[in-house]
Scaffold this active site. Sequence first.
Site, PDB file in Angstrom:
ATOM      1  N   HIS A  61       0.820  -1.290  -0.057  1.00 28.79           N
ATOM      2  CA  HIS A  61       0.102  -0.027  -0.019  1.00 28.79           C
ATOM      3  C   HIS A  61       0.772   1.503  -0.090  1.00 28.79           C
ATOM      4  O   HIS A  61       2.010   1.345   0.690  1.00 28.79           O
ATOM      5  CB  HIS A  61      -0.797  -0.127   1.246  1.00 28.79           C
ATOM      6  CG  HIS A  61      -2.200  -0.784   1.129  1.00 28.79           C
ATOM      7  ND1 HIS A  61      -3.378  -0.561   1.871  1.00 28.79           N
ATOM      8  CD2 HIS A  61      -2.319  -1.828   0.247  1.00 28.79           C
ATOM      9  CE1 HIS A  61      -4.070  -1.447   1.548  1.00 28.79           C
ATOM     10  NE2 HIS A  61      -3.825  -2.086   0.633  1.00 28.79           N
ATOM     11  N   TYR A  85      -8.889   5.299   8.174  1.00 27.62           N
ATOM     12  CA  TYR A  85      -9.253   5.462   9.587  1.00 27.62           C
ATOM     13  C   TYR A  85     -10.306   6.683   9.868  1.00 27.62           C
ATOM     14  O   TYR A  85     -10.113   7.648   9.248  1.00 27.62           O
ATOM     15  CB  TYR A  85      -8.109   5.680  10.346  1.00 27.62           C
ATOM     16  CG  TYR A  85      -6.814   4.990  10.557  1.00 27.62           C
ATOM     17  CD1 TYR A  85      -6.349   4.602   9.289  1.00 27.62           C
ATOM     18  CD2 TYR A  85      -6.651   4.048  11.515  1.00 27.62           C
ATOM     19  CE1 TYR A  85      -5.330   3.476   9.165  1.00 27.62           C
ATOM     20  CE2 TYR A  85      -5.755   3.129  11.362  1.00 27.62           C
ATOM     21  CZ  TYR A  85      -5.190   2.881  10.430  1.00 27.62           C
ATOM     22  OH  TYR A  85      -3.912   2.028  10.354  1.00 27.62           O
ATOM     23  N   PRO A  97      -3.945  -0.173  18.919  1.00 32.88           N
ATOM     24  CA  PRO A  97      -3.947  -0.837  17.541  1.00 32.88           C
ATOM     25  C   PRO A  97      -3.849   0.395  16.550  1.00 32.88           C
ATOM     26  O   PRO A  97      -3.696   0.117  15.393  1.00 32.88           O
ATOM     27  CB  PRO A  97      -4.903  -1.976  17.472  1.00 32.88           C
ATOM     28  CG  PRO A  97      -6.065  -1.281  18.290  1.00 32.88           C
ATOM     29  CD  PRO A  97      -5.146  -1.084  19.460  1.00 32.88           C
ATOM     30  N   LYS A 113       1.175  -1.044  15.226  1.00 31.76           N
ATOM     31  CA  LYS A 113       2.422  -0.879  15.530  1.00 31.76           C
ATOM     32  C   LYS A 113       2.861  -2.373  16.421  1.00 31.76           C
ATOM     33  O   LYS A 113       3.995  -2.416  16.509  1.00 31.76           O
ATOM     34  CB  LYS A 113       2.936   0.368  16.579  1.00 31.76           C
ATOM     35  CG  LYS A 113       2.649   1.653  15.437  1.00 31.76           C
ATOM     36  CD  LYS A 113       3.857   1.445  14.258  1.00 31.76           C
ATOM     37  CE  LYS A 113       3.633   2.314  13.253  1.00 31.76           C
ATOM     38  NZ  LYS A 113       4.381   2.146  12.146  1.00 31.76           N
TER      39      LYS A 113
HETATM   40  C1  PHB Z   1      -5.902  -4.741  10.658  1.00 35.12           C
HETATM   41  O1  PHB Z   1      -5.914  -4.865   9.547  1.00 35.12           O
HETATM   42  O2  PHB Z   1      -6.487  -5.542  11.556  1.00 35.12           O
HETATM   43  C2  PHB Z   1      -5.490  -3.417  11.325  1.00 35.12           C
HETATM   44  C3  PHB Z   1      -5.217  -2.519  10.351  1.00 35.12           C
HETATM   45  C4  PHB Z   1      -4.528  -1.294  10.707  1.00 35.12           C
HETATM   46  C5  PHB Z   1      -4.529  -0.914  12.226  1.00 35.12           C
HETATM   47  C6  PHB Z   1      -5.044  -1.762  13.063  1.00 35.12           C
HETATM   48  C7  PHB Z   1      -5.608  -2.946  12.691  1.00 35.12           C
HETATM   49  O3  PHB Z   1      -4.128   0.193  12.516  1.00 35.12           O
END
Ligand code: PHB
Length: 393
Positions: free
Chosen positions: A75, A204, A296, A300
């Site tokens: 990505h 996000y 999360p 990280k």
């Molecule tokens: C996930 O795909 O589980 C994931 C991706 C990004 C994050 C947290 C979890 O910041």
Amino acid sequence: MVELNTTVAIIGAGPSGLLLSQLLANAGIDSVIIERSSKNHVLGRIRAGVLEWGTVETLKDAGVSERCFAEGLPHDGFDLFFNGERHRVDVSHYTGKQVMVYGQTEMTKDLIEQREAEEQSIFWSTPDAQLLDVDGNNPKVSFTNVDGKPVTLNAKIIAGCDGFRGISRQAIPQEKLREFERVYPFGWLGVLVDKPPLHHELIYANHQEGFALASMRSNTRSRYYVQCDNGDIVDDWTIDQFWSALITRLGPELGPKVQTGDPLEMSIAPLRSYVAEPMRYGRLFLAGDSAHIVPPTGAKGLNLAVADVRRLARAIERWKLKGADAALEDYSKEALNRVWKVERFSWYLSTMLHQFPEHSAFEKRMQEAEFSYVKSSEAATKSIAENYVGLPF
Ligand code: PHB
Ligand code: APR
């Protein structure tokens, strides 16, 4: 009594323990892994899925990156979405690197396969390990093997890779341990579904109803999260309530594009920031979640574990092959220097992107101003990009 000897006793067969064993083996250093759970239980865990490029390179160096490159999704960036406004963080443009979307479950599977192919000694389903003489000259691990026989494993070094609820950190005397913690007033409810992702990159979102994240595992399997209350359990949510919350929080442009379906998995994770100092006590060295936890939000947790393990493996190699104690002496200080920077970034993103029940009107304006600043500033966006893609090891 069965007496065994090894150079490095590794507690835990999660990503940290497995990767450490692989890196040590590649340097000709033997290890033995003791894992509380069964192999199937370890393989069944659903965890995060974004790898820093440094993690991908570490897997390549370890010789376990073939499937990651074949099946992973590189990505170039991700979107921040704040009350209807969208801002793309072009990671490749600002850093010249990508991130790789590849599930931790898959990485763990690749590591186990390679360790088994190399006939690595792993004691699965062994919940009674005890660490002895960790600050003496004859550190050892005692446990009961599958035949019910007591085993003493003598080691030169013990690597505590047993996660937040393991025994290794507990082996450091309380008076020597400094702990730092922030428990967030919310959790993440996650859903895994065999439907194509909403978008080709991650999104996000901070919406007045709460945080949401649109992620993926492949072009046919999606991973979604919504912020939930701290006391929530999975049974408090129906899948329809989950989809409704996700679609609302992603807004009128993105929400309707979500392809809903029955979940393969649905779980809730609490969010905390935690660091234990030091990451070494005598011949015991902590790596990964045994020493620190990050929310999360910044993806990280796994990447920080990999950074610890890469550093620890290098220090053990220098000690073993060149008799250099200095590398082991410096491990904790150098690892913590990077840990705290990653804790900062994960805390920063979590603070910007979630709805905090206790936030005053002023703090809500601060959140809005932070996003507005990031959206308007190349420097602020570049800072997020360089942290997301991964700080130097
Ligand atoms: C996930 O795909 O589980 C994931 C991706 C990004 C994050 C947290 C979890 O910041
Ligand atoms: N004895 C042996 N093994 C243990 C013990 C014990 N007393 N306690 C815990 N373990 C095992 C767990 O069963 C688990 O398999 O240690 C392993 C620790 O793995 P993780 O918790 O995954 O931690 P780590 O390997 O550091 O990986 C960090 O995993 O959970 C995610 O979010 C986390 O992405 C991060 C990554």
